[in-house]
Design an enzyme around this catalytic site. Structure first.
Site, PDB file in Angstrom:
ATOM      1  CG  ASP A 155      -5.074   0.453  -7.143  1.00  0.00           C
ATOM      2  OD1 ASP A 155      -5.164   0.094  -5.946  1.00  0.00           O
ATOM      3  OD2 ASP A 155      -5.576   1.509  -7.573  1.00  0.00           O
ATOM      4  CG  ASP A 216      -6.777   6.482  -3.248  1.00  0.00           C
ATOM      5  OD1 ASP A 216      -5.881   5.673  -2.944  1.00  0.00           O
ATOM      6  OD2 ASP A 216      -7.550   6.327  -4.213  1.00  0.00           O
TER       7      ASP A 216
END
Ligand SMILES: *[C@@H]1O[C@H](CO)[C@@H](O)[C@H](O)[C@H]1NC(C)=O
Ligand SMILES: *[C@@H]1O[C@H](CO)[C@@H](O)[C@H](O)[C@H]1NC(C)=O
Ligand SMILES: *[C@@H]1O[C@H](CO)[C@@H](O)[C@H](O)[C@H]1NC(C)=O
Ligand SMILES: *[C@@H]1O[C@H](CO)[C@@H](O)[C@H](O)[C@H]1NC(C)=O
Ligand SMILES: *[C@@H]1O[C@H](CO)[C@@H](O)[C@H](O)[C@H]1NC(C)=O
Length: 404
Positions: A155, A216
């Site tokens: 990430d 997301d």
């Protein structure tokens, strides 16, 4: 031979990441969308992110038919680690939630014939506030490899996004140097997009097996259609970079949760097949309703997703901002997947000819209904107009074969 000119996709000649992995889009299960950063094992032992949860999902994957259908990765997302590195500077798991350690958990997952994935962050901290890998990239690659990790999602929270174009490739090198093939999932292009930094997808595909492009996913139809819109709007960039070993990742499947009804679940599954997207479920396989399980196990849709040519489909046209028509070319140029997506809340009938969608093979095409176990529908002429009635917030998905 056959003029399917509009559908021809010009492949970019990328080096592509040479670790032998992800030749078709990876399939599996991941903690994040459903279980988030739930660390409260005291009050919520059934749902907290823990080795118990991960083992239970591995068992379900094997025992309920998912593994046989192709789902093989069990991936932990954020919030698995201790807040501190150990005395040698290595990452370590939370001692309460992962008392046996990650190596033992990976061993368990392997013993079930599955692969094990973990999560890290390119910056100083993970998005959930756990230790990040900045200045520890090499050590963390070695630690993951020593644990038997098969997949890493890296990430990008708490980082300087303008350094990602060199930083992610550095991690690719460290992963390679471990000698263990580790599928590399990069959040890099999504962070560059959000920071308005130009994305070099040639370099992304050279260094990552899969990569996130956009926000997301959340547990809602709005979120799913938002992602589909981004993919449609940016297909000129995204279609050419997808191929065996390197795929765009529109994020997890949320089928079986609260946000999508049956039609919408078929729509996510079918669109992800057209996208050549990873199929990483994030749901609770311990108590999923059979209707959603069947959608996730739909062999025909999975076959389209896993097509060995690895080409991403294209949006051919949109009607009244409601119905989108997508086509994916499958291996050998002898077969196509044709999808109608209805984003509206009423069934919609589209009157269209195959010619209008770029198909010019005169003898026509045989249609099979992919959502109905490949049931034969009939032979469709190329120039004739047909009505296709698309369910509300749902899809039609067909396999097309050249008719003889
Ligand atoms: C490392 O990279 C080389 C050269 O691209 C490749 O042949 C090899 O398979 C890679 N090894 C691993 C473990 O990824
Ligand atoms: C981020 O990285 C760029 C490129 O290395 C550098 O020029 C810039 O100063 C960095 N920004 C911060 C806030 O550290
Ligand atoms: C993009 O990356 C590729 C591969 O690393 C490189 O050859 C190319 O020069 C880069 N393009 C730009 C515009 O930076
Ligand atoms: C699009 O909307 C117009 C105006 O409401 C309507 O006449 C037309 O039939 C619609 N087309 C489709 C394909 O639904
Ligand atoms: C799905 O679409 C069908 C066909 O239009 C419709 O009858 C059904 O009510 C829809 N189901 C849901 C859950 O939206």
């Amino acid at each position: 031979m056959l003029a399917v000119a509009l559908l021809m996709l010009c492949a970019v000649s990328t080096q592509a990441l040479d670790n032998g992995l992800g030749r078709t889009p990876p399939m599996g299960w991941m903690t994040w969308e459903r279980f988030r950063c739930n660390t409260d094992c005291k009050n919520d032992p059934y749902n907290c992110v823990s080795e118990k949860l991960v083992k239970q999902m591995a068992d379900r994957l094997v025992e309920d038919g998912y593994k046989d259908a192709g789902y093989e990765y069990i991936n932990i997302d954020d919030c698995w680690s201790n807040k501190q590195r150990d005395a040698q500077g290595r990452l370590q798991s939370d001692p309460v939630r992962f008392p046996s350690g990650i190596k033992a958990l990976a061993d368990y997952v392997h013993s079930r014939g599955l692969k094990f994935g973990i999560y890290g962050d390119y910056g100083t901290k993970t998005c959930g506030g756990y230790p990040g890998s900045l200045n520890h990239l090499e050590l963390d690659a070695q630690t993951f490899a020593s644990w038997g990790v098969d997949s890493l999602k890296l990430d990008g929270c708490y980082s300087n996004v303008s350094t990602m174009k060199t930083g992610y490739p550095e991690m690719t090198k460290y992963l390679n140097a471990t000698g263990r093939p580790i599928l590399f999932s990069c959040s890099w292009p999504d962070y560059e997009r959000a920071s308005h930094i130009p994305i070099n997808y040639t370099s992304v595909a050279d260094n990552c097996n899969i990569w996130r492009n956009y926000d997301d996913i959340q547990d809602s139809w709005d979120s799913v259609t938002g992602i589909i819109k981004y993919y449609g709007d940016n297909q000129k960039t995204l279609v050419p970079v997808a191929g065996p070993g390197h795929f765009n990742d529109p994020d997890m499947l949320i089928i079986g949760n609260k946000g999508l009804n049956v039609n919408q679940s078929n729509a996510q599954m079918a669109m992800w097949a057209i996208f050549a997207a990873p199929l990483l479920m994030s749901n609770d396989l311990r108590n999923i309703q059979p209707v959603y399980r069947d959608i996730l196990l739909n062999k025909e849709v999975i076959r389209i997703n896993q097509d060995p040519a690895g080409k991403m489909g294209k949006k051919m046209l949109e009607r009244n901002s409601t119905v989108e028509i997508w086509v994916r070319t499958l291996a050998g140029y002898e077969e196509y997947a044709l999808l109608f997506l209805n984003k509206g809340s009423k069934p919609k009938t589209v009157n269209i000819s195959l010619k209008e969608l770029g198909f010019t093979f005169d003898p026509g095409f045989e249609f099979e209904d992919a959502l109905d176990h490949g049931k034969f529908i009939g032979v469709f002429d190329t120039i004739k107009y047909y009505n296709f009635t698309v369910p509300e917030s749902g899809v039609l998905l067909y396999n097309l074969y050249f008719s003889s």
